[in-house]
Write a protein that holds these residues in place. Structure first.
Motif, PDB file in Angstrom:
ATOM      1  N   GLY A 208       0.987  -1.327   0.640  1.00  0.00           N
ATOM      2  CA  GLY A 208      -0.274  -0.002  -0.127  1.00  0.00           C
ATOM      3  C   GLY A 208       0.451   1.739   0.110  1.00  0.00           C
ATOM      4  N   GLN A 209       2.093   0.914   0.461  1.00  0.00           N
ATOM      5  CA  GLN A 209       3.234   2.282   0.691  1.00  0.00           C
ATOM      6  C   GLN A 209       4.272   2.120  -0.470  1.00  0.00           C
ATOM      7  OE1 GLN A 209       2.083   5.730   1.837  1.00  0.00           O
ATOM      8  NE2 GLN A 209       0.309   4.777   1.467  1.00  0.00           N
ATOM      9  N   ASN A 210       4.137   0.883  -1.014  1.00  0.00           N
ATOM     10  CA  ASN A 210       6.124   0.808  -1.469  1.00  0.00           C
ATOM     11  C   ASN A 210       5.554   0.489  -3.122  1.00  0.00           C
ATOM     12  OD1 ASN A 210       4.567  -1.256  -2.636  1.00  0.00           O
ATOM     13  ND2 ASN A 210       4.873  -3.143  -1.346  1.00  0.00           N
ATOM     14  N   HIS A 211       6.470  -0.018  -3.773  1.00  0.00           N
ATOM     15  CA  HIS A 211       6.956   0.293  -5.424  1.00  0.00           C
ATOM     16  C   HIS A 211       5.709  -0.078  -6.746  1.00  0.00           C
ATOM     17  CE1 HIS A 211       6.929  -4.746  -5.875  1.00  0.00           C
ATOM     18  NE2 HIS A 211       7.339  -4.318  -4.623  1.00  0.00           N
ATOM     19  N   VAL A 212       4.698  -0.995  -5.666  1.00  0.00           N
ATOM     20  CA  VAL A 212       3.449  -1.151  -6.440  1.00  0.00           C
ATOM     21  C   VAL A 212       2.964  -0.277  -6.776  1.00  0.00           C
ATOM     22  CG1 VAL A 212       1.772  -3.300  -6.357  1.00  0.00           C
ATOM     23  CG2 VAL A 212       3.523  -3.896  -5.862  1.00  0.00           C
ATOM     24  N   ASP A 213       2.741   0.598  -5.594  1.00  0.00           N
ATOM     25  CA  ASP A 213       1.591   1.887  -5.834  1.00  0.00           C
ATOM     26  C   ASP A 213       1.794   2.387  -6.240  1.00  0.00           C
ATOM     27  OD1 ASP A 213      -0.280   0.903  -3.395  1.00  0.00           O
ATOM     28  OD2 ASP A 213       1.686   0.405  -2.652  1.00  0.00           O
ATOM     29  N   PHE A 214       3.722   3.521  -6.208  1.00  0.00           N
ATOM     30  CA  PHE A 214       4.497   3.810  -7.197  1.00  0.00           C
ATOM     31  C   PHE A 214       4.305   3.394  -8.503  1.00  0.00           C
ATOM     32  CE2 PHE A 214       5.967   5.392  -2.779  1.00  0.00           C
ATOM     33  CZ  PHE A 214       6.440   6.324  -2.619  1.00  0.00           C
ATOM     34  N   PHE A 215       4.595   2.630  -9.055  1.00  0.00           N
ATOM     35  CA  PHE A 215       4.386   2.202 -10.608  1.00  0.00           C
ATOM     36  C   PHE A 215       3.020   2.302 -10.613  1.00  0.00           C
ATOM     37  CE2 PHE A 215       3.444  -1.127 -13.406  1.00  0.00           C
ATOM     38  CZ  PHE A 215       4.020  -0.113 -14.470  1.00  0.00           C
ATOM     39  N   ASN A 216       2.031   2.039  -9.729  1.00  0.00           N
ATOM     40  CA  ASN A 216       0.698   2.283 -10.121  1.00  0.00           C
ATOM     41  C   ASN A 216       0.125   3.900 -10.722  1.00  0.00           C
ATOM     42  OD1 ASN A 216       0.471  -1.024 -10.768  1.00  0.00           O
ATOM     43  ND2 ASN A 216      -0.468  -0.721  -8.704  1.00  0.00           N
ATOM     44  N   GLU A 217       0.497   4.590  -9.997  1.00  0.00           N
ATOM     45  CA  GLU A 217       0.112   5.591 -10.154  1.00  0.00           C
ATOM     46  C   GLU A 217       1.227   6.384 -10.440  1.00  0.00           C
ATOM     47  OE1 GLU A 217      -0.896   7.241  -6.427  1.00  0.00           O
ATOM     48  OE2 GLU A 217      -1.555   5.482  -5.153  1.00  0.00           O
ATOM     49  N   SER A 218       2.226   5.909 -10.947  1.00  0.00           N
ATOM     50  CA  SER A 218       3.010   7.453 -12.137  1.00  0.00           C
ATOM     51  C   SER A 218       2.350   6.801 -13.766  1.00  0.00           C
ATOM     52  CB  SER A 218       4.110   6.282 -12.054  1.00  0.00           C
ATOM     53  OG  SER A 218       5.091   6.563 -11.011  1.00  0.00           O
ATOM     54  N   LYS A 219       2.201   8.093 -14.144  1.00  0.00           N
ATOM     55  CA  LYS A 219       1.921   8.317 -15.658  1.00  0.00           C
ATOM     56  C   LYS A 219       2.842   7.447 -16.478  1.00  0.00           C
ATOM     57  CE  LYS A 219      -1.533  11.680 -15.364  1.00  0.00           C
ATOM     58  NZ  LYS A 219      -1.623  13.107 -16.343  1.00  0.00           N
ATOM     59  N   PRO A 220       2.521   6.668 -17.491  1.00  0.00           N
ATOM     60  CA  PRO A 220       3.313   6.812 -18.894  1.00  0.00           C
ATOM     61  C   PRO A 220       4.475   7.392 -19.229  1.00  0.00           C
ATOM     62  CG  PRO A 220       1.489   5.556 -18.828  1.00  0.00           C
ATOM     63  CD  PRO A 220       1.147   6.376 -17.877  1.00  0.00           C
ATOM     64  N   PRO A 221       5.286   7.258 -20.181  1.00  0.00           N
ATOM     65  CA  PRO A 221       6.206   5.918 -20.002  1.00  0.00           C
ATOM     66  C   PRO A 221       6.671   5.722 -18.492  1.00  0.00           C
ATOM     67  CG  PRO A 221       7.713   7.848 -20.422  1.00  0.00           C
ATOM     68  CD  PRO A 221       5.940   8.043 -21.031  1.00  0.00           C
ATOM     69  N   CYS A 222       6.563   4.113 -17.836  1.00  0.00           N
ATOM     70  CA  CYS A 222       6.860   3.919 -16.923  1.00  0.00           C
ATOM     71  C   CYS A 222       7.539   2.597 -16.653  1.00  0.00           C
ATOM     72  CB  CYS A 222       5.796   3.885 -15.733  1.00  0.00           C
ATOM     73  SG  CYS A 222       4.038   3.373 -16.239  1.00  0.00           S
ATOM     74  N   ALA A 223       8.318   2.161 -16.421  1.00  0.00           N
ATOM     75  CA  ALA A 223       8.484   1.002 -16.235  1.00  0.00           C
ATOM     76  C   ALA A 223       8.991  -0.038 -15.012  1.00  0.00           C
ATOM     77  CB  ALA A 223       9.722   0.890 -16.674  1.00  0.00           C
ATOM     78  N   HIS A 224       8.333  -1.392 -14.799  1.00  0.00           N
ATOM     79  CA  HIS A 224       8.541  -1.802 -13.598  1.00  0.00           C
ATOM     80  C   HIS A 224       9.317  -2.778 -13.262  1.00  0.00           C
ATOM     81  CE1 HIS A 224       5.943  -3.491  -9.666  1.00  0.00           C
ATOM     82  NE2 HIS A 224       7.135  -2.524  -9.305  1.00  0.00           N
ATOM     83  N   PHE A 225      10.258  -3.037 -12.094  1.00  0.00           N
ATOM     84  CA  PHE A 225      11.236  -4.537 -12.104  1.00  0.00           C
ATOM     85  C   PHE A 225      11.336  -4.781 -10.761  1.00  0.00           C
ATOM     86  CE2 PHE A 225      12.453  -2.419 -15.552  1.00  0.00           C
ATOM     87  CZ  PHE A 225      13.127  -2.843 -16.732  1.00  0.00           C
ATOM     88  N   VAL A 226      11.035  -5.799 -10.863  1.00  0.00           N
ATOM     89  CA  VAL A 226      11.307  -6.605  -8.902  1.00  0.00           C
ATOM     90  C   VAL A 226      12.507  -7.673  -8.990  1.00  0.00           C
ATOM     91  CG1 VAL A 226       9.860  -7.718  -6.627  1.00  0.00           C
ATOM     92  CG2 VAL A 226       8.485  -6.177  -8.547  1.00  0.00           C
ATOM     93  N   ALA A 227      13.022  -7.042  -7.173  1.00  0.00           N
ATOM     94  CA  ALA A 227      13.699  -8.093  -8.067  1.00  0.00           C
ATOM     95  C   ALA A 227      13.638  -9.284  -6.331  1.00  0.00           C
ATOM     96  CB  ALA A 227      15.585  -7.156  -7.059  1.00  0.00           C
ATOM     97  N   ALA A 228      12.831 -10.480  -7.147  1.00  0.00           N
ATOM     98  CA  ALA A 228      12.307 -11.174  -6.083  1.00  0.00           C
ATOM     99  C   ALA A 228      12.800 -11.953  -4.819  1.00  0.00           C
ATOM    100  CB  ALA A 228      11.725 -12.555  -7.170  1.00  0.00           C
ATOM    101  N   ASP A 229      13.555 -12.041  -4.944  1.00  0.00           N
ATOM    102  CA  ASP A 229      14.811 -13.101  -3.496  1.00  0.00           C
ATOM    103  C   ASP A 229      15.419 -11.887  -2.291  1.00  0.00           C
ATOM    104  OD1 ASP A 229      14.038 -15.319  -4.814  1.00  0.00           O
ATOM    105  OD2 ASP A 229      15.645 -15.244  -6.220  1.00  0.00           O
ATOM    106  N   TYR A 230      15.361 -10.383  -3.058  1.00  0.00           N
ATOM    107  CA  TYR A 230      15.982  -9.484  -2.225  1.00  0.00           C
ATOM    108  C   TYR A 230      14.999  -9.027  -1.417  1.00  0.00           C
ATOM    109  CZ  TYR A 230      20.725 -11.574  -4.188  1.00  0.00           C
ATOM    110  OH  TYR A 230      21.725 -12.035  -4.726  1.00  0.00           O
ATOM    111  N   GLY A 231      15.948  -7.497  -0.180  1.00  0.00           N
ATOM    112  CA  GLY A 231      15.155  -7.053   0.652  1.00  0.00           C
ATOM    113  C   GLY A 231      15.536  -5.892   0.616  1.00  0.00           C
ATOM    114  N   HIS A 232      15.394  -5.291   1.315  1.00  0.00           N
ATOM    115  CA  HIS A 232      15.280  -3.275   1.067  1.00  0.00           C
ATOM    116  C   HIS A 232      16.300  -2.793   0.893  1.00  0.00           C
ATOM    117  CE1 HIS A 232      13.082  -0.039   1.602  1.00  0.00           C
ATOM    118  NE2 HIS A 232      13.234   0.820   2.564  1.00  0.00           N
ATOM    119  N   MET A 233      16.555  -3.508   1.781  1.00  0.00           N
ATOM    120  CA  MET A 233      18.229  -2.824   2.152  1.00  0.00           C
ATOM    121  C   MET A 233      19.635  -3.939   1.343  1.00  0.00           C
ATOM    122  SD  MET A 233      18.078  -0.194   4.081  1.00  0.00           S
ATOM    123  CE  MET A 233      16.997   0.395   5.614  1.00  0.00           C
TER     124      MET A 233
END
Length: 307
Positions: A208-233
């Motif tokens: 609700g306050q992370n990368h998913v929301d920043f991507f979904n609320e950005s106007k195109p052009p916009c790109a999204h990538f998620v490093a599945a096995d890594y953490g915030h730091m």
């Protein structure tokens, strides 16, 4: 291609350390920047785009030396201010650093290195990612320079969905494509950011306050990538000051793989995205969109929405 562990087998150049030498220059008079900052710069003759990078909550620019060095080695200048996250108007200070670039940056650069201020990029990690978005949106600050791209590295807008816990200014509204940054946007998230660490009540990058929301609320052009096995730091250096090490190792969920792979992945994505957006050199960016397994870390939720 399988995940990369040995630079000798890398075929996608953007995930290697580039050939441009770079140096880290702490600022000093006569430039008088508005905040303490570190400049990471190439030393080879040329004109380079400029990235302003904002660190995460309670962290500092020197926690990101390996990541920022990777980016700079591919032909960028990075200006990383040290912002006071607790007791100051962080957004105003972040904007003042951008305005300082106009007259203050060039005198501090090595001879024959030129800053291309017509190509300025905003980026940041964690709360610094939110700061980059706020500056680009003109929240609490108006800058004299325009921005060619905005990149959020696991950006965070607050501790929970609750309004009182959101980071000020509150730019996430839940409305798709409502953030008009007037520049291409890339958001790089982590799979473990929404998970809390042992004995810590809240995750570092909550739903609700992370990368998913920043991507979904950005106007195109916009790109999204998620490093599945890594953490915030996990994009920080392996060795950081004691307090920052405790913060990154104990407060946030960490991945089990080497941080080196995460830094190379984030750095490679940043470089590929910027080459495509700033110079229309799309080969590396299209390659990673078509085959995310080229990256050293496992990428999921790879998306690119064109304008």
């Amino acid at each position: 291609m399988a995940k990369i562990a040995d630079e000798k087998v890398v075929t996608l150049d953007v995930f290697q350390k580039g050939s441009i030498q770079w140096s880290k220059i702490p600022t000093k008079p006569p430039s008088s920047p508005p905040k303490p900052l570190v400049i990471f710069t190439p030393t080879v003759r040329g004109a380079y785009p400029v990235m302003v990078f904002y660190h995460g909550f309670l962290l500092q620019p020197n926690d990101y030396c390996d990541l920022l060095g990777h980016i700079v080695s591919h032909g960028f200048i990075v200006v990383a201010p040290h912002l006071n996250n607790l007791f100051s108007d962080e957004i105003k200070e972040a904007g003042e650093v951008v305005d300082w670039l106009v007259k203050g940056l060039q005198p501090l650069l090595p001879e024959k290195v030129e800053a291309k201020l017509e190509k300025v990029v905003l980026s940041g990690h964690s709360k610094g990612g939110q700061t980059a978005f706020c500056v680009a949106l003109g929240q609490h600050v108006k800058t004299v320079l325009k921005f060619s791209a905005v990149i959020g590295i696991d950006p965070v807008g607050g501790l929970t969905k609750c309004k009182v816990s959101k980071t000020s200014p509150k730019i996430l509204t839940g409305v798709p494509h409502s953030l008009d940054l007037k520049a291409p946007v890339a958001v790089i998230g982590t799979g473990l950011g929404p998970e809390r660490a042992f004995l810590v009540p809240l995750p570092c990058a909550p739903e609700g306050q992370n990368h998913v929301d920043f991507f979904n609320e950005s106007k195109p052009p916009c790109a999204h990538f998620v490093a599945a096995d890594y953490g915030h730091m996990d994009m920080l250096d392996d060795k950081t000051p004691l307090f920052d090490t405790v913060l990154s190792k104990c407060m946030c969920k960490n991945g089990k793989g080497p941080r080196k792979f995460m830094r190379e992945t984030v750095g490679g994505l940043v470089v590929a995205f910027l080459r495509a957006q700033l110079d229309n050199l799309t080969q590396d960016f299209e390659a990673i969109l078509n085959d995310p397994s080229l990256a050293p870390a496992t990428l999921v939720d790879v998306k690119y929405i064109q304008a």
